[in-house]
Design a protein around this motif. Structure first.
Motif, PDB file in Angstrom:
ATOM      1  N   GLY A 104      -5.997  -2.849 -11.113  1.00 11.98           N
ATOM      2  CA  GLY A 104      -6.163  -1.995 -12.250  1.00 11.98           C
ATOM      3  C   GLY A 104      -6.258  -3.306 -13.593  1.00 11.98           C
ATOM      4  N   GLN A 105      -6.511  -4.533 -12.977  1.00 13.73           N
ATOM      5  CA  GLN A 105      -6.502  -5.726 -13.989  1.00 13.73           C
ATOM      6  C   GLN A 105      -8.062  -6.413 -13.925  1.00 13.73           C
ATOM      7  OE1 GLN A 105      -2.880  -7.784 -12.667  1.00 13.73           O
ATOM      8  NE2 GLN A 105      -2.276  -7.488 -14.719  1.00 13.73           N
ATOM      9  N   GLU A 106      -8.486  -6.755 -14.827  1.00 13.88           N
ATOM     10  CA  GLU A 106      -9.707  -7.721 -15.010  1.00 13.88           C
ATOM     11  C   GLU A 106      -9.198  -8.898 -15.215  1.00 13.88           C
ATOM     12  OE1 GLU A 106     -12.721  -6.312 -17.604  1.00 13.88           O
ATOM     13  OE2 GLU A 106     -12.923  -4.546 -16.681  1.00 13.88           O
ATOM     14  N   VAL A 127      -5.134 -10.194   0.094  1.00 20.22           N
ATOM     15  CA  VAL A 127      -6.072  -9.011   0.568  1.00 20.22           C
ATOM     16  C   VAL A 127      -5.788  -8.941   2.016  1.00 20.22           C
ATOM     17  CG1 VAL A 127      -8.292  -8.476   0.906  1.00 20.22           C
ATOM     18  CG2 VAL A 127      -7.694  -9.937  -1.159  1.00 20.22           C
ATOM     19  N   SER A 128      -5.441  -7.491   2.156  1.00 17.23           N
ATOM     20  CA  SER A 128      -4.956  -7.059   3.600  1.00 17.23           C
ATOM     21  C   SER A 128      -6.406  -6.767   4.323  1.00 17.23           C
ATOM     22  CB  SER A 128      -4.087  -6.054   3.719  1.00 17.23           C
ATOM     23  OG  SER A 128      -4.944  -4.909   3.226  1.00 17.23           O
ATOM     24  N   ASP A 129      -6.330  -6.811   5.835  1.00 14.60           N
ATOM     25  CA  ASP A 129      -7.305  -6.708   6.525  1.00 14.60           C
ATOM     26  C   ASP A 129      -7.956  -5.004   6.171  1.00 14.60           C
ATOM     27  OD1 ASP A 129      -6.710  -8.847   7.839  1.00 14.60           O
ATOM     28  OD2 ASP A 129      -6.008  -8.057   9.365  1.00 14.60           O
ATOM     29  N   PHE A 130      -7.187  -4.264   5.472  1.00 12.33           N
ATOM     30  CA  PHE A 130      -7.761  -2.715   5.215  1.00 12.33           C
ATOM     31  C   PHE A 130      -8.384  -2.920   3.945  1.00 12.33           C
ATOM     32  CE2 PHE A 130      -4.105  -2.301   8.172  1.00 12.33           C
ATOM     33  CZ  PHE A 130      -4.749  -1.530   9.083  1.00 12.33           C
ATOM     34  N   ASP A 131      -8.156  -3.814   3.132  1.00 15.07           N
ATOM     35  CA  ASP A 131      -8.763  -3.780   1.547  1.00 15.07           C
ATOM     36  C   ASP A 131     -10.074  -4.095   1.672  1.00 15.07           C
ATOM     37  OD1 ASP A 131      -6.464  -3.298   0.559  1.00 15.07           O
ATOM     38  OD2 ASP A 131      -5.950  -5.444   0.247  1.00 15.07           O
ATOM     39  N   ARG A 132     -10.884  -3.412   0.734  1.00 17.55           N
ATOM     40  CA  ARG A 132     -12.421  -3.797   0.787  1.00 17.55           C
ATOM     41  C   ARG A 132     -12.632  -4.604  -0.361  1.00 17.55           C
ATOM     42  NH1 ARG A 132     -13.499   1.212   0.347  1.00 17.55           N
ATOM     43  NH2 ARG A 132     -14.136   1.254  -1.725  1.00 17.55           N
ATOM     44  N   VAL A 133     -13.543  -5.766  -0.063  1.00 21.69           N
ATOM     45  CA  VAL A 133     -13.812  -6.620  -1.004  1.00 21.69           C
ATOM     46  C   VAL A 133     -15.221  -6.791  -1.103  1.00 21.69           C
ATOM     47  CG1 VAL A 133     -13.788  -9.218  -1.657  1.00 21.69           C
ATOM     48  CG2 VAL A 133     -11.977  -8.163  -0.498  1.00 21.69           C
ATOM     49  N   GLU A 134     -15.819  -6.512  -2.579  1.00 20.64           N
ATOM     50  CA  GLU A 134     -17.147  -6.467  -2.913  1.00 20.64           C
ATOM     51  C   GLU A 134     -17.447  -7.264  -3.931  1.00 20.64           C
ATOM     52  OE1 GLU A 134     -18.389  -2.074  -2.096  1.00 20.64           O
ATOM     53  OE2 GLU A 134     -16.903  -2.156  -3.760  1.00 20.64           O
ATOM     54  N   PRO A 135     -18.289  -8.455  -3.803  1.00 22.91           N
ATOM     55  CA  PRO A 135     -19.153  -8.652  -2.437  1.00 22.91           C
ATOM     56  C   PRO A 135     -18.358  -9.089  -1.481  1.00 22.91           C
ATOM     57  CG  PRO A 135     -19.440 -10.300  -3.907  1.00 22.91           C
ATOM     58  CD  PRO A 135     -18.775  -9.378  -4.770  1.00 22.91           C
ATOM     59  N   ILE A 149     -11.916  -5.573  -5.911  1.00 21.52           N
ATOM     60  CA  ILE A 149     -11.076  -5.460  -4.583  1.00 21.52           C
ATOM     61  C   ILE A 149     -10.501  -3.978  -4.488  1.00 21.52           C
ATOM     62  CG2 ILE A 149      -8.868  -6.193  -3.434  1.00 21.52           C
ATOM     63  CD1 ILE A 149      -9.563  -9.089  -4.803  1.00 21.52           C
ATOM     64  N   THR A 150     -10.641  -3.186  -3.486  1.00 22.62           N
ATOM     65  CA  THR A 150     -10.250  -1.866  -3.560  1.00 22.62           C
ATOM     66  C   THR A 150      -9.080  -1.800  -2.366  1.00 22.62           C
ATOM     67  OG1 THR A 150     -12.491  -1.014  -4.199  1.00 22.62           O
ATOM     68  CG2 THR A 150     -10.882   0.424  -2.961  1.00 22.62           C
ATOM     69  N   ARG A 151      -7.822  -1.767  -2.779  1.00 26.06           N
ATOM     70  CA  ARG A 151      -7.000  -1.468  -2.007  1.00 26.06           C
ATOM     71  C   ARG A 151      -6.791  -0.441  -0.978  1.00 26.06           C
ATOM     72  NH1 ARG A 151      -4.873  -6.480  -2.179  1.00 26.06           N
ATOM     73  NH2 ARG A 151      -4.053  -7.251  -4.089  1.00 26.06           N
ATOM     74  N   VAL A 152      -6.699  -0.329  -0.172  1.00 22.95           N
ATOM     75  CA  VAL A 152      -7.084   0.715   0.963  1.00 22.95           C
ATOM     76  C   VAL A 152      -5.593   0.706   1.970  1.00 22.95           C
ATOM     77  CG1 VAL A 152      -8.206   1.662   2.754  1.00 22.95           C
ATOM     78  CG2 VAL A 152      -9.523   0.415   1.250  1.00 22.95           C
ATOM     79  N   GLN A 153      -5.147   1.930   1.800  1.00 20.05           N
ATOM     80  CA  GLN A 153      -4.055   2.377   2.432  1.00 20.05           C
ATOM     81  C   GLN A 153      -4.065   3.632   3.479  1.00 20.05           C
ATOM     82  OE1 GLN A 153      -1.387   2.583  -0.780  1.00 20.05           O
ATOM     83  NE2 GLN A 153      -0.217   0.966  -0.326  1.00 20.05           N
ATOM     84  N   ARG A 196      -4.402  11.849   9.669  1.00 22.61           N
ATOM     85  CA  ARG A 196      -4.667  10.660   8.961  1.00 22.61           C
ATOM     86  C   ARG A 196      -5.135  10.437   7.634  1.00 22.61           C
ATOM     87  NH1 ARG A 196      -4.155   5.613  11.032  1.00 22.61           N
ATOM     88  NH2 ARG A 196      -4.555   6.399  13.254  1.00 22.61           N
ATOM     89  N   VAL A 197      -4.383  10.012   6.593  1.00 15.75           N
ATOM     90  CA  VAL A 197      -4.682  10.071   5.187  1.00 15.75           C
ATOM     91  C   VAL A 197      -5.098   8.837   4.648  1.00 15.75           C
ATOM     92  CG1 VAL A 197      -4.108  10.943   2.924  1.00 15.75           C
ATOM     93  CG2 VAL A 197      -3.116  12.042   5.008  1.00 15.75           C
ATOM     94  N   ILE A 198      -6.277   8.695   4.096  1.00 15.61           N
ATOM     95  CA  ILE A 198      -6.687   7.296   3.551  1.00 15.61           C
ATOM     96  C   ILE A 198      -6.756   7.418   1.832  1.00 15.61           C
ATOM     97  CG2 ILE A 198      -8.615   5.808   3.515  1.00 15.61           C
ATOM     98  CD1 ILE A 198      -7.565   6.127   6.282  1.00 15.61           C
ATOM     99  N   TYR A 199      -5.856   6.458   1.603  1.00 17.61           N
ATOM    100  CA  TYR A 199      -5.957   6.246   0.078  1.00 17.61           C
ATOM    101  C   TYR A 199      -6.651   4.856  -0.346  1.00 17.61           C
ATOM    102  CZ  TYR A 199      -1.758   9.151   0.627  1.00 17.61           C
ATOM    103  OH  TYR A 199      -0.863  10.208   1.068  1.00 17.61           O
ATOM    104  N   GLU A 200      -7.528   5.024  -1.426  1.00 20.19           N
ATOM    105  CA  GLU A 200      -7.865   3.785  -2.247  1.00 20.19           C
ATOM    106  C   GLU A 200      -7.243   3.797  -3.807  1.00 20.19           C
ATOM    107  OE1 GLU A 200     -12.241   4.112  -2.020  1.00 20.19           O
ATOM    108  OE2 GLU A 200     -12.084   4.100   0.230  1.00 20.19           O
ATOM    109  N   ASN A 201      -6.844   2.543  -3.920  1.00 19.06           N
ATOM    110  CA  ASN A 201      -6.181   2.187  -4.968  1.00 19.06           C
ATOM    111  C   ASN A 201      -5.171   3.317  -5.419  1.00 19.06           C
ATOM    112  OD1 ASN A 201      -7.578   0.028  -5.533  1.00 19.06           O
ATOM    113  ND2 ASN A 201      -9.244   0.754  -6.460  1.00 19.06           N
ATOM    114  N   GLY A 202      -4.562   3.934  -4.530  1.00 17.69           N
ATOM    115  CA  GLY A 202      -3.425   5.004  -4.685  1.00 17.69           C
ATOM    116  C   GLY A 202      -3.840   6.304  -4.965  1.00 17.69           C
ATOM    117  N   LYS A 203      -5.108   6.506  -4.518  1.00 14.66           N
ATOM    118  CA  LYS A 203      -5.790   7.824  -4.781  1.00 14.66           C
ATOM    119  C   LYS A 203      -6.378   8.377  -3.462  1.00 14.66           C
ATOM    120  CE  LYS A 203      -7.276   7.694  -9.604  1.00 14.66           C
ATOM    121  NZ  LYS A 203      -8.219   7.878 -10.499  1.00 14.66           N
TER     122      LYS A 203
END
Length: 214
Positions: A104-106, A127-135, A149-153, A196-203
């Motif tokens: 949530g920060q720039e 950055v965890s192995d599940f997080d998505r980094v673009e590029p 960076i998208t936090r994936v849980q 299995r429930v997938i969350y991205e940035n808490g959603k």
């Protein structure tokens, strides 16, 4: 009086050549000292090569004297506090501006790292192995690059559902037609469903049933 002046002039001209020789010797010595202190350094800044002449023995002082600034995030080899000698090569990589969107920060970051992964490590951004980094983490850093960076849980949610028993009727000739006899009581069953429930940035973004056991 005239005799005294004559003697004075005689003494001056008799020591004059010696004085001149001493002065010339001092000048020559100073010149040799300066020449021995003179150094030519080859400076490469972001692949651009230039040469500077310095009489300083410290690299930082030599660069400052030649109006070459090294920022806190710039990379320099050898180190800024190194002693220099004639013919030394110095490599400087200037930091560029990168924007990182995470949690949530720039973040406005200056970095001289080569790749996104190196920059994140240097800045202490986990950055965890599940997080998505673009590029991708292997992307080369360039000025103005934006990294998201998208936090994936992921979590497994289990729930139990009751299953009603069914009633089965069987014909029995030994009983009257209007009589019903219970031969065995039914029992409620259970169904355990794992999802299995997938969350991205808490959603929550997806659900997938991974097991369904009765």
């Amino acid at each position: 009086m005239f005799k005294d002046m004559k003697n004075s002039l005689k003494r001056y001209f008799s020591v004059g050549p010696k004085t001149t020789f001493v002065v010339l010797l001092l000048i020559l010595s100073a010149g040799l000292t300066l020449y021995s202190m003179r150094k030519t350094l080859v400076i490469t800044i972001d692949s651009q090569e230039t040469k500077i002449v310095t009489y300083r023995s410290n690299l930082e002082s030599a660069l400052q004297r030649n109006n070459i600034t090294v920022g806190p995030k710039d990379k320099i080899q050898p180190s800024i506090d190194s002693k220099v000698k004639d013919g030394d090569r110095v490599y400087i990589k200037k930091a560029v501006a990168v924007e990182v969107l995470v949690d949530g920060q720039e973040l406005k970051i200056a970095t001289a790292e080569d790749y996104v992964e190196d920059m994140l490590k240097m800045e202490g951004i986990d950055v965890s192995d599940f997080d998505r980094v673009e590029p991708l983490k292997t992307e080369t850093i360039k000025d103005g690059l934006k990294v998201t960076i998208t936090r994936v849980q992921s979590e497994v949610v289990k729930e139990t559902q009751p299953i009603d028993f069914s009633t089965v009727y069987q014909k029995d000739d030994d009983l009257e037609k209007t009589v019903v006899k219970v031969s065995r009581d039914g029992e409620h069953g259970e169904r355990e469903i794992a999802t299995r429930v997938i969350y991205e940035n808490g959603k929550e973004v997806s659900r997938q049933i991974i097991s369904n056991v009765v």
